[in-house]
Write an enzyme that holds these catalytic residues in place. Structure first.
Site, PDB file in Angstrom:
ATOM      1  N   THR A   9      -9.721   1.013  -9.212  1.00  0.00           N
ATOM      2  CA  THR A   9      -8.964  -0.059  -8.549  1.00  0.00           C
ATOM      3  C   THR A   9      -9.119  -1.286  -9.426  1.00  0.00           C
ATOM      4  O   THR A   9      -9.993  -1.320 -10.298  1.00  0.00           O
ATOM      5  CB  THR A   9      -9.528  -0.301  -7.124  1.00  0.00           C
ATOM      6  N   SER A  30      -7.776   0.970   3.671  1.00  0.00           N
ATOM      7  CA  SER A  30      -8.219   0.556   2.337  1.00  0.00           C
ATOM      8  C   SER A  30      -9.450  -0.329   2.430  1.00  0.00           C
ATOM      9  O   SER A  30      -9.648  -1.034   3.419  1.00  0.00           O
ATOM     10  CB  SER A  30      -7.091  -0.230   1.670  1.00  0.00           C
ATOM     11  N   THR A  49      -4.307  -0.553  -6.926  1.00  0.00           N
ATOM     12  CA  THR A  49      -5.066   0.680  -7.150  1.00  0.00           C
ATOM     13  C   THR A  49      -4.191   1.915  -7.315  1.00  0.00           C
ATOM     14  O   THR A  49      -3.061   1.946  -6.815  1.00  0.00           O
ATOM     15  CB  THR A  49      -6.026   0.915  -5.952  1.00  0.00           C
ATOM     16  N   ARG A  95       0.843  -1.185   0.000  1.00  0.00           N
ATOM     17  CA  ARG A  95       0.000   0.000   0.000  1.00  0.00           C
ATOM     18  C   ARG A  95       0.887   1.247   0.000  1.00  0.00           C
ATOM     19  O   ARG A  95       1.962   1.251   0.631  1.00  0.00           O
ATOM     20  CB  ARG A  95      -0.831  -0.058   1.288  1.00  0.00           C
TER      21      ARG A  95
HETATM   22  N1  GLY Z   1      -8.242   3.206  -2.983  1.00  0.00           N
HETATM   23  C1  GLY Z   1      -9.283   2.313  -2.764  1.00  0.00           C
HETATM   24  C2  GLY Z   1      -9.049   1.482  -1.566  1.00  0.00           C
HETATM   25  O1  GLY Z   1      -7.905   1.188  -1.250  1.00  0.00           O
HETATM   26  O2  GLY Z   1     -10.001   1.136  -0.918  1.00  0.00           O
END
Ligand code: GLY
Length: 579
Positions: free
Chosen positions: A392, A463, A410, A125
Site C-alpha cells: 500500500t 480497509s 493500494t 476503494r
Molecule cells: N489493502 C490494505 C487495506 O486496505 O487495508
C-alpha cells in the site's frame, strides 16, 4: 572519528619544517574544524532520520517514492493545485511503486480546501464483482485463503482511475493528460528501481517467474529479478496512461481497455467483467471527526478504519501522555490496551452500503469512556507471524493556498493478485483478501474477519487505510497517513500522538520506535529499535512481545504558520520535497 582525523592532520603539519606562525595558525584552524566536526557529529549522530525530512514555506509533497514526490511538486510549481499534484503523484507511485499501488487498485483521498475550510472524503476503494458470493473461497466446505490473495479470483473491480478522475473534475485545475505526463515519461523513459521495490520484486519473483509481461518489466534479459538502481521501463503502462487522454474513467472502464482487462481476467479464471468495470463508481463521503485535546482530527469514514484511529485517540484523551515519554513502558502499556480495544471494535466496521456501522455511537463520549474502562481478557493464541506488509502507499500534499490532500492507495499485498495484463502493463489488485474470506479465517494481515465484512457483490472490503488531517483553530496542523495493512492504524495513531502530544517534528515522530496490538493474535508487536529496557519492562508487565524489524510506514507534514515540515518514513524510503 572526525576529530582524530583533524588531530592527525595537525600533527602531520607540525612535523614538517614550517615557520612557527603558520604551524600555529594551521593547528588552530584544524582544532577549530575538529571542534565543529565533533559538534556536527554529536548533533547529527542521533538524528539520521533528518535525511528524510524537508522544510518549506509554501508547498510540500511527501510520498513513498522520490520521483512521485517530485512529480507532485512539479505540478504545483506549474500552477496546479494540491488535487492536480495528487493525481500526478498517484500515477507516478503506480509506476515506481507498482508493488504497492497503481491504476489496477484503489484508494482513499482526504481533501481540505482552504478557501471554504471544508473537508471532503473520496472513496475509490475496489468493489467485489457482481458474480462474487460469500462462499466463493470455500473449496469442499473449507476456506482457501490463497484464492483471495493470488490469481484472478482475488481481483476486485479497480477504483483508482475513477477516483482520480472524480477528484480532478471536482477540484482540479489541469487536464488529466497534463497531470499524467510525469508518470508517462517515467514509465516510457525509465526509472531507477528503489531498494524497497527491488526487495519486493525479489520477494515475489517466484510467483511472477512464469508471467511474460512481468518478466519483461522486472527481470534481466537472462531471467534474474532486477536489483536496486536498475533502470525499469513499463512502456505498455505508459501507452495505457497516454491513451486515457483527458477522459480516464470513460477510457479505462469502458471500450477496448475494459474489454482487454475483462478478457484477461476471464482467461485466468476470474470473475471481473466488462460490466463490472462499467458499473464502478467512486463515492464522496462525509469525513468523520473527533476532538482530541486542542485538535479536530478528521479521517475517512467506513469502509476505512479511520474511526478506529479516532477511537484510540479518544480513549487516550482523558489523560496526559506527553509527560510519560514516547518509548516509556507506562505510555506504551496504555497504548497497547486502547489499541487492542480499537481493533476489537474494528469488527463492527465494513462497507456502510451493506452494513449499519454505528459510527456515531462508536465515536460517542460514552462508548469511548466505556471502551477505556473495559477490562480485556483474551485467551492466548499460538504465536503467528507479524502482520507485516508493504503493499500500500501513502502520500501527503500541501499547496501554496493551504489546500491539503492526504491519499492512501493500494493494490493490497505486494504486486496484488500477481497478475499483469500484458498489453497494458497493468498490475491487478488482490483486494478481495480484505474481505473475510470466511468467518474466523484470518486474511494476509492476520485480521480475523467477521460477518459484517463477508463478500457480497458490489461491496467494498473493509480497509485499514486511515489518512488523517488534524486541524488546530480550524486550520490544518498535521497531515499523516501510512501503509502496511493494520499497522497503518497503529502507525498513524502513534505518529499523530508523537506530533500532537509529544511535540516531535515529523522526522523524529516517524523515527520513534512503534508498537502494534490488534487484539488477535494476542501479542504486542514491537519494533526492534525499541529500547531494550522498555521491552523488558513491558514483558515484566505481562505482555507477550513479538519483536519485528519494522511496522509499516507513515508520512507526515506538520503545518505551522509560514512553515511546513515534512518527512517520509525511512522504513520504506521515499521523497520529501517543497519550496
Ligand atoms: N489493502 C490494505 C487495506 O486496505 O487495508
Amino acid at each position: 572519528m572526525r576529530k582524530r582525523r583533524f588531530s592527525q592532520a595537525a600533527s602531520a603539519v607540525s612535523n614538517t619544517v614550517m615557520p612557527s606562525f603558520w604551524i600555529e595558525r594551521i593547528t588552530a584552524c584544524a582544532r577549530r574544524f575538529a571542534i565543529i566536526g565533533a559538534i556536527t557529529t554529536l548533533l547529527l549522530a542521533p538524528l539520521p532520520h533528518l535525511l528524510n525530512a524537508a522544510q518549506a514555506m509554501h508547498e510540500m509533497v511527501v510520498a513513498e517514492s522520490e520521483p512521485a514526490a517530485r512529480a507532485g511538486l512539479e505540478i504545483l510549481q506549474h500552477g496546479g493545485n494540491a488535487i492536480d499534484a495528487a493525481v500526478a503523484t498517484s500515477l507516478v507511485l503506480g509506476v515506481t511503486n507498482a508493488g504497492s499501488c497503481g491504476i489496477g487498485g484503489g484508494g482513499f483521498m482526504l481533501i481540505y480546501l482552504a478557501k471554504t475550510r471544508q473537508l471532503y472524503a473520496l472513496d475509490y476503494r475496489e468493489v467485489a464483482p457482481k458474480a462474487a458470493t460469500a462462499a466463493m473461497y470455500l473449496r469442499n466446505g473449507r476456506p482457501d485463503e490463497d484464492l483471495a490473495r493470488t490469481g484472478a479470483l482475488a481481483i476486485a473491480v479497480p477504483g483508482e482511475l475513477a477516483g482520480l478522475d472524480a477528484a480532478l473534475r471536482r477540484f482540479g485545475t489541469k487536464k488529466f493528460s497534463e497531470d499524467a505526463a510525469p508518470a508517462i515519461k517515467l514509465a516510457r523513459e525509465g526509472f531507477a528501481l528503489s531498494p524497497h521495490m527491488a526487495k519486493e520484486v525479489a520477494m515475489t519473483a517466484p510467483a511472477f517467474m512464469a508471467d511474460p509481461a512481468f518478466r519483461t518489466v522486472y527481470f534481466t534479459p537472462d531471467g534474474k529479478p532486477q536489483t536496486a538502481d536498475a533502470t525499469i521501463y513499463n512502456r505498455d503502462l505508459a501507452a495505457l496512461i497516454e491513451r486515457l487522454g483527458d477522459d480516464p474513467a470513460a477510457n479505462f472502464y469502458r471500450g477496448p481497455v475494459a474489454a482487454t482487462i475483462a478478457a484477461f481476467v476471464k482467461e485466468h479464471g476470474g470473475i471481473v467483467t466488462a460490466d463490472d468495470l462499467a458499473s464502478y463508481h467512486p463515492v464522496w463521503r462525509d469525513p468523520i471527526h473527533l476532538t482530541y485535546r486542542n485538535y479536530d482530527v478528521y479521517t475517512m469514514p467506513p469502509p476505512s478504519s479511520g474511526g478506529v484511529v479516532l477511537e484510540i485517540l479518544g480513549m487516550l484523551s482523558s489523560g496526559r501522555v506527553a509527560g510519560l515519554g514516547v518509548d516509556s513502558p507506562p505510555y506504551l502499556a496504555r497504548l497497547i490496551e486502547v489499541m487492542r480495544q480499537g481493533f476489537i471494535d474494528r469488527e463492527q466496521y465494513a462497507d456502510p452500503a451493506f452494513v449499519k456501522v454505528p459510527i456515531e455511537e462508536l465515536l460517542s463520549a460514552k462508548h469511548i469512556a466505556d471502551a477505556r474502562d473495559r477490562a480485556l481478557h483474551h485467551s492466548s493464541l499460538p504465536p503467528i507471524g507479524a502482520a507485516h506488509d508493504h503493499g500500500t502507499s501513502n502520500f501527503a500534499i500541501v499547496d501554496k493556498d493551504g489546500d491539503v490532500v492526504d491519499v492512501t492507495t493500494t493494490v493490497n499485498t505486494v504486486f496484488g493478485a500477481k497478475l499483469m495484463v500484458p498489453s497494458l502493463g497493468l498490475i491487478l489488485n488482490d483486494e478481495m483478501d480484505d474481505f473475510a474470506v470466511a468467518p474466523g479465517v484470518p486474511n494476509a494481515f492476520k485480521l480475523v474477519g467477521e460477518k459484517n465484512n463477508e463478500v457480497a457483490p458490489g461491496k467494498r472490503p473493509l480497509s485499514s487505510m486511515s489518512p488523517v488531517i488534524a486541524l488546530e483553530n480550524g486550520r490544518p496542523a498535521l497531515v499523516d497517513g501510512g501503509s502496511g495493512g493494520p499497522t497503518i492504524i497503529s502507525g498513524v495513531t502513534q505518529v499523530t500522538l508523537n506530533v500532537l502530544d509529544f511535540k516531535l517534528r515529523p522526522a523524529a515522530a516517524l523515527a520513534a520506535p512503534r508498537i502494534h496490538e490488534q487484539g488477535e493474535p494476542d501479542l504486542v508487536f514491537v519494533e526492534e529499535s525499541m529500547p531494550v529496557k522498555t521491552k523488558s519492562e513491558l514483558t515484566a508487565m505481562g505482555y507477550r512481545l513479538k519483536v519485528v524489524p519494522e511496522l509499516g510506514a507513515v508520512n507526515a507534514i506538520r503545518i505551522k504558520p509560514g512553515i511546513l515540515r515534512g518527512a517520509y518514513d525511512q522504513r520504506k524510503g521515499g521523497g520529501a520535497v517543497g519550496d
